[in-house]
Design a protein around this motif. Structure first.
Motif, PDB file in Angstrom:
ATOM      1  N   GLU A 205       0.838  -1.204   0.000  1.00 56.78           N
ATOM      2  CA  GLU A 205       0.000   0.000   0.000  1.00 56.78           C
ATOM      3  C   GLU A 205       0.877   1.260   0.000  1.00 56.78           C
ATOM      4  O   GLU A 205       0.703   2.156  -0.835  1.00 56.78           O
ATOM      5  N   PHE A 206       1.849   1.318   0.932  1.00 55.71           N
ATOM      6  CA  PHE A 206       2.724   2.491   1.002  1.00 55.71           C
ATOM      7  C   PHE A 206       3.523   2.667  -0.291  1.00 55.71           C
ATOM      8  O   PHE A 206       3.690   3.784  -0.776  1.00 55.71           O
ATOM      9  N   THR A 207       4.013   1.571  -0.848  1.00 54.17           N
ATOM     10  CA  THR A 207       4.823   1.665  -2.070  1.00 54.17           C
ATOM     11  C   THR A 207       3.996   2.222  -3.221  1.00 54.17           C
ATOM     12  O   THR A 207       4.449   3.111  -3.958  1.00 54.17           O
ATOM     13  N   GLY A 208       2.781   1.721  -3.377  1.00 52.17           N
ATOM     14  CA  GLY A 208       1.906   2.188  -4.460  1.00 52.17           C
ATOM     15  C   GLY A 208       1.614   3.675  -4.313  1.00 52.17           C
ATOM     16  O   GLY A 208       1.728   4.453  -5.277  1.00 52.17           O
ATOM     17  N   GLN A 209       1.262   4.083  -3.105  1.00 52.33           N
ATOM     18  CA  GLN A 209       0.939   5.503  -2.875  1.00 52.33           C
ATOM     19  C   GLN A 209       2.166   6.377  -3.088  1.00 52.33           C
ATOM     20  O   GLN A 209       2.090   7.442  -3.709  1.00 52.33           O
ATOM     21  N   PHE A 210       3.313   5.921  -2.581  1.00 54.20           N
ATOM     22  CA  PHE A 210       4.577   6.634  -2.752  1.00 54.20           C
ATOM     23  C   PHE A 210       4.838   6.903  -4.227  1.00 54.20           C
ATOM     24  O   PHE A 210       5.154   8.023  -4.628  1.00 54.20           O
ATOM     25  N   ASN A 211       4.693   5.873  -5.042  1.00 50.58           N
ATOM     26  CA  ASN A 211       5.019   6.018  -6.465  1.00 50.58           C
ATOM     27  C   ASN A 211       4.069   6.964  -7.178  1.00 50.58           C
ATOM     28  O   ASN A 211       4.490   7.743  -8.033  1.00 50.58           O
ATOM     29  N   ARG A 212       2.792   6.918  -6.819  1.00 45.08           N
ATOM     30  CA  ARG A 212       1.852   7.854  -7.452  1.00 45.08           C
ATOM     31  C   ARG A 212       2.198   9.294  -7.056  1.00 45.08           C
ATOM     32  O   ARG A 212       2.151  10.208  -7.868  1.00 45.08           O
ATOM     33  N   ILE A 213       2.562   9.488  -5.788  1.00 38.26           N
ATOM     34  CA  ILE A 213       2.911  10.844  -5.325  1.00 38.26           C
ATOM     35  C   ILE A 213       4.221  11.308  -5.982  1.00 38.26           C
ATOM     36  O   ILE A 213       4.321  12.440  -6.462  1.00 38.26           O
ATOM     37  N   LEU A 214       5.210  10.415  -6.044  1.00 37.12           N
ATOM     38  CA  LEU A 214       6.494  10.791  -6.663  1.00 37.12           C
ATOM     39  C   LEU A 214       6.322  11.085  -8.156  1.00 37.12           C
ATOM     40  O   LEU A 214       6.968  11.981  -8.695  1.00 37.12           O
ATOM     41  N   ASP A 215       5.423  10.332  -8.825  1.00 40.10           N
ATOM     42  CA  ASP A 215       5.127  10.630 -10.236  1.00 40.10           C
ATOM     43  C   ASP A 215       4.633  12.062 -10.363  1.00 40.10           C
ATOM     44  O   ASP A 215       5.005  12.794 -11.280  1.00 40.10           O
ATOM     45  N   TYR A 216       3.772  12.457  -9.436  1.00 41.75           N
ATOM     46  CA  TYR A 216       3.239  13.821  -9.474  1.00 41.75           C
ATOM     47  C   TYR A 216       4.356  14.842  -9.253  1.00 41.75           C
ATOM     48  O   TYR A 216       4.415  15.874  -9.925  1.00 41.75           O
ATOM     49  N   PHE A 217       5.285  14.523  -8.329  1.00 43.24           N
ATOM     50  CA  PHE A 217       6.400  15.438  -8.034  1.00 43.24           C
ATOM     51  C   PHE A 217       7.324  15.624  -9.248  1.00 43.24           C
ATOM     52  O   PHE A 217       8.111  16.566  -9.289  1.00 43.24           O
ATOM     53  N   ASP A 218       7.247  14.708 -10.217  1.00 48.69           N
ATOM     54  CA  ASP A 218       8.123  14.806 -11.389  1.00 48.69           C
ATOM     55  C   ASP A 218       7.956  16.114 -12.144  1.00 48.69           C
ATOM     56  O   ASP A 218       8.828  16.512 -12.911  1.00 48.69           O
ATOM     57  N   ILE A 219       6.826  16.795 -11.935  1.00 46.24           N
ATOM     58  CA  ILE A 219       6.635  18.083 -12.606  1.00 46.24           C
ATOM     59  C   ILE A 219       7.751  19.057 -12.223  1.00 46.24           C
ATOM     60  O   ILE A 219       8.097  19.972 -12.987  1.00 46.24           O
ATOM     61  N   LEU A 220       8.370  18.834 -11.069  1.00 49.21           N
ATOM     62  CA  LEU A 220       9.454  19.717 -10.620  1.00 49.21           C
ATOM     63  C   LEU A 220      10.687  19.584 -11.514  1.00 49.21           C
ATOM     64  O   LEU A 220      11.537  20.470 -11.532  1.00 49.21           O
ATOM     65  N   ASP A 221      10.787  18.471 -12.259  1.00 48.14           N
ATOM     66  CA  ASP A 221      11.914  18.308 -13.189  1.00 48.14           C
ATOM     67  C   ASP A 221      11.937  19.411 -14.237  1.00 48.14           C
ATOM     68  O   ASP A 221      12.984  19.713 -14.814  1.00 48.14           O
ATOM     69  N   THR A 222      10.772  20.009 -14.492  1.00 45.25           N
ATOM     70  CA  THR A 222      10.700  21.030 -15.543  1.00 45.25           C
ATOM     71  C   THR A 222      10.985  22.431 -14.985  1.00 45.25           C
ATOM     72  O   THR A 222      10.989  23.400 -15.741  1.00 45.25           O
ATOM     73  N   VAL A 223      11.189  22.526 -13.674  1.00 44.72           N
ATOM     74  CA  VAL A 223      11.470  23.841 -13.076  1.00 44.72           C
ATOM     75  C   VAL A 223      12.913  24.216 -13.352  1.00 44.72           C
ATOM     76  O   VAL A 223      13.816  23.405 -13.197  1.00 44.72           O
ATOM     77  N   GLU A 224      13.094  25.453 -13.787  1.00 45.73           N
ATOM     78  CA  GLU A 224      14.453  25.925 -14.006  1.00 45.73           C
ATOM     79  C   GLU A 224      15.137  26.145 -12.655  1.00 45.73           C
ATOM     80  O   GLU A 224      14.570  26.792 -11.772  1.00 45.73           O
ATOM     81  N   GLU A 225      16.311  25.571 -12.515  1.00 44.73           N
ATOM     82  CA  GLU A 225      17.022  25.673 -11.235  1.00 44.73           C
ATOM     83  C   GLU A 225      17.415  27.126 -10.976  1.00 44.73           C
ATOM     84  O   GLU A 225      17.868  27.827 -11.870  1.00 44.73           O
ATOM     85  N   SER A 226      17.187  27.574  -9.751  1.00 43.01           N
ATOM     86  CA  SER A 226      17.615  28.931  -9.382  1.00 43.01           C
ATOM     87  C   SER A 226      18.357  28.814  -8.063  1.00 43.01           C
ATOM     88  O   SER A 226      18.741  27.732  -7.659  1.00 43.01           O
ATOM     89  N   ASP A 227      18.514  29.933  -7.400  1.00 46.55           N
ATOM     90  CA  ASP A 227      19.191  29.883  -6.103  1.00 46.55           C
ATOM     91  C   ASP A 227      18.292  29.352  -5.002  1.00 46.55           C
ATOM     92  O   ASP A 227      18.662  29.339  -3.842  1.00 46.55           O
ATOM     93  N   GLY A 228      17.066  28.980  -5.372  1.00 43.44           N
ATOM     94  CA  GLY A 228      16.152  28.487  -4.361  1.00 43.44           C
ATOM     95  C   GLY A 228      15.325  29.605  -3.765  1.00 43.44           C
ATOM     96  O   GLY A 228      15.332  30.729  -4.266  1.00 43.44           O
ATOM     97  N   TYR A 229      14.634  29.259  -2.722  1.00 46.99           N
ATOM     98  CA  TYR A 229      13.693  30.183  -2.105  1.00 46.99           C
ATOM     99  C   TYR A 229      14.418  31.210  -1.259  1.00 46.99           C
ATOM    100  O   TYR A 229      15.267  30.869  -0.458  1.00 46.99           O
ATOM    101  N   LYS A 230      14.076  32.475  -1.470  1.00 47.70           N
ATOM    102  CA  LYS A 230      14.705  33.538  -0.687  1.00 47.70           C
ATOM    103  C   LYS A 230      13.739  34.017   0.383  1.00 47.70           C
ATOM    104  O   LYS A 230      12.712  34.611   0.093  1.00 47.70           O
TER     105      LYS A 230
END
Lengths: 433, 89
Positions: free
Chosen positions: B25-50
């Motif tokens: 159960e945890f593994t399945g949920q983890f993977n669905r959530i991590l798939d969603y987090f993949d959208i962050l791959d398209t974020v241009e890297e900056s200095d981070g949050y100021k």
């Protein structure tokens, strides 16, 4: 100082309270004798405080949160502690270890979360005002679902001293009440500098709501009416924005492109902070005791495995993973870049407009059990998390009903312009009253 | 994608306590959530949050604090005025 006692015995049919104080003391001041409910993650000296978790069952704080001291110094009667999603992790109050709170408008539905108990206590008339905390919408979501007003103040404006930490860089304590005027009255008491919170800013709130919004520029981002937002809810919120336009505001449609990343950035950030914050719960200093005869990993795993709920364990594990070497760059670092983009979007828009408006929640209150899948629950936070990422003030004010359930209009403002956000909500409330 | 073995490892690191029956159960949920987090791959890297914050420094001043008795009141086990924890060695 002379103290009097209030008698408090509510008919709590919605499980809003985890603890009630039948005869609380109160003193004199601007909130004299007013019954105020406190979310159960805010420390109250001598009154059990569980944060909705079994891991703090039986814990009685030896000190008051700064906001609680302020309420009492201003005459309020603390009448009880309200139910919540465990440690604030949820959007429905179903993640409480002590059973869900029900929505007073329809007991087959959730009150929203995580401050669902506070919202239900106010909406059902058991108290006039309550405190909640908002990490990613936890004041505004239940305010919207229960048809009351809830304000997430600017980050730093209200002391977090005594708030049981979940995600420090995002959360704020804030007021909840039936009207904007009462919300403002409570904000007046709780805002201000506290040296015990190093993120506290010396910006007291001394303000009486003003309904004249002639010439106020209200930005309406397309993204707040995009995919996932129920069209009927969207239409209701547009009607509210048109009311503001008739009252003299200028409506400006605009874009917030970083909304595309906001939810992922929010969840990566909050689970990471949670994994660190919640390491302290090990049964040594508070909560049900750890077995000190066992080796420590075994003892801690046993205590944490049985006393934390599933959503809390899931978030601690997600955070541990997101911060682990090899993944930090992919998740946490990227989330911080995305967070900065969300903030930049707000600051750019605030050069053109005074406030930003949209729905608080994409739908009306869910049915109990409807959001069993964690990701589907997370997605419902999309409209509230941007304000937390950017640290800006945001309010939810009731704007009618869909299928008999309340809908909330959300108004966000520039940092430390909580007054402008309050006034805009007040203008709407007074126009339709 | 994370595997059930990864989930077991993460649970161990976080001292979260996980049982075999929960892994799928945890593994399945983890993977669905991590798939969603993949959208962050398209974020241009900056200095981070100021953060607009700054370091808050002050002189060390002695103030009233919790009494030892109050600090220990919620503890599961104490010994000689200390918290008692499980054996580390």
């Amino acid at each position: 100082m002379a103290r009097s006692r209030l008698s408090f015995s509510p008919d709590d049919r919605v499980n809003a309270f985890l603890t009630t104080c039948p005869e609380p003391e109160y003193g004199t001041g601007s909130l004299e004798g007013l019954a105020i409910a406190i979310k159960d993650n805010i420390s109250t000296k001598g009154i059990p405080t569980t944060a909705g978790s079994r891991i703090l069952e039986g814990y009685v704080p030896p000190y008051d949160a700064h906001v609680v001291s302020l309420l009492m110094a201003n005459g309020a009667a603390i009448v009880g502690k309200t139910n919540m999603d465990e440690f604030g992790m949820g959007t429905t109050t179903e993640n409480s270890a002590y059973g869900p709170t029900l929505n007073p408008h329809d007991t087959g539905r959730v009150p929203g979360g995580s401050s669902g108990g506070s919202a239900a206590a106010v909406a059902s008339g058991m108290v006039r005002m309550a405190l909640g905390s908002d990490t990613g919408g936890s004041i505004r979501c239940p305010a919207a679902f229960c048809g009351i007003v809830g304000l997430k103040p600017t980050y730093g404006r209200v002391s977090r001293y005594g708030l049981i930490a979940y995600a420090n860089s995002l959360e704020q304590i804030g007021p909840m009440a039936r009207t904007v005027m009462e919300t403002s009255r409570l904000m007046q008491v709780i805002a201000g500098y506290d040296p015990r919170d190093s993120t506290s800013v010396d910006q007291p709130y001394c303000h009486t709501p003003e309904k004249n919004i002639q010439g106020r520029r209200i930005g309406v981002p397309e993204e707040f009416f995009g995919a996932g937002v129920d069209p009927v809810v969207a239409a209701k919120v547009w009607e509210a924005i048109e009311v503001l336009e008739r009252k003299g505001a200028d409506i400006v449609t605009c874009r917030m492109p970083a909304m595309a990343y906001a939810l992922a950035a929010y969840y990566v950030t909050c689970v990471s902070e949670a994994s660190s914050n919640l390491a302290r719960f090990d049964g040594v200093r508070y909560g049900p005791a750890v077995d000190t005869k066992k080796p420590w990993h075994e003892a801690f795993q046993e205590r944490r495995g049985t006393s934390f709920g599933k959503e809390v364990r899931r978030r601690i594990m997600l955070g541990t993973f997101a911060l682990s070497s090899g993944y930090y760059g992919k998740y946490y670092a990227k989330a911080q870049s995305a967070r900065q983009q969300v903030k930049s979007d707000f600051l750019r828009l605030f050069k053109e407009v005074d406030v930003i408006a949209g729905p608080t929640m994409p739908t009306i209150a869910f049915r109990l059990g409807e959001k069993a899948d964690p990701l589907s629950m997370y997605l419902s936070d999309i409209l509230t998390v941007p304000a937390n990422l950017a640290g800006v003030p945001a309010i939810s004010v009731p704007c009618g009903a869909v299928d008999g359930m309340p809908v909330g209009l959300q108004v966000m403002g520039r940092p430390f312009e909580d007054e402008v956000v309050i006034d805009t909500a007040y203008a709407y409330e007074q126009a339709v009253d | 994608m994370v595997s059930e073995r990864d989930i077991e490892h993460i649970a161990e690191l976080a001292d979260i306590g996980i049982i075999k029956e929960e892994l799928a159960e945890f593994t399945g949920q983890f993977n669905r959530i991590l798939d969603y987090f993949d959208i962050l791959d398209t974020v241009e890297e900056s200095d981070g949050y100021k953060q607009d914050g700054y370091n808050v420094l002050r002189e060390d001043v002695a103030c009233p604090s919790l009494l030892q008795e109050d600090a220990l009141k919620n503890a599961g086990d104490t010994e000689d005025g200390f918290f008692k924890a499980p054996r580390v060695m």
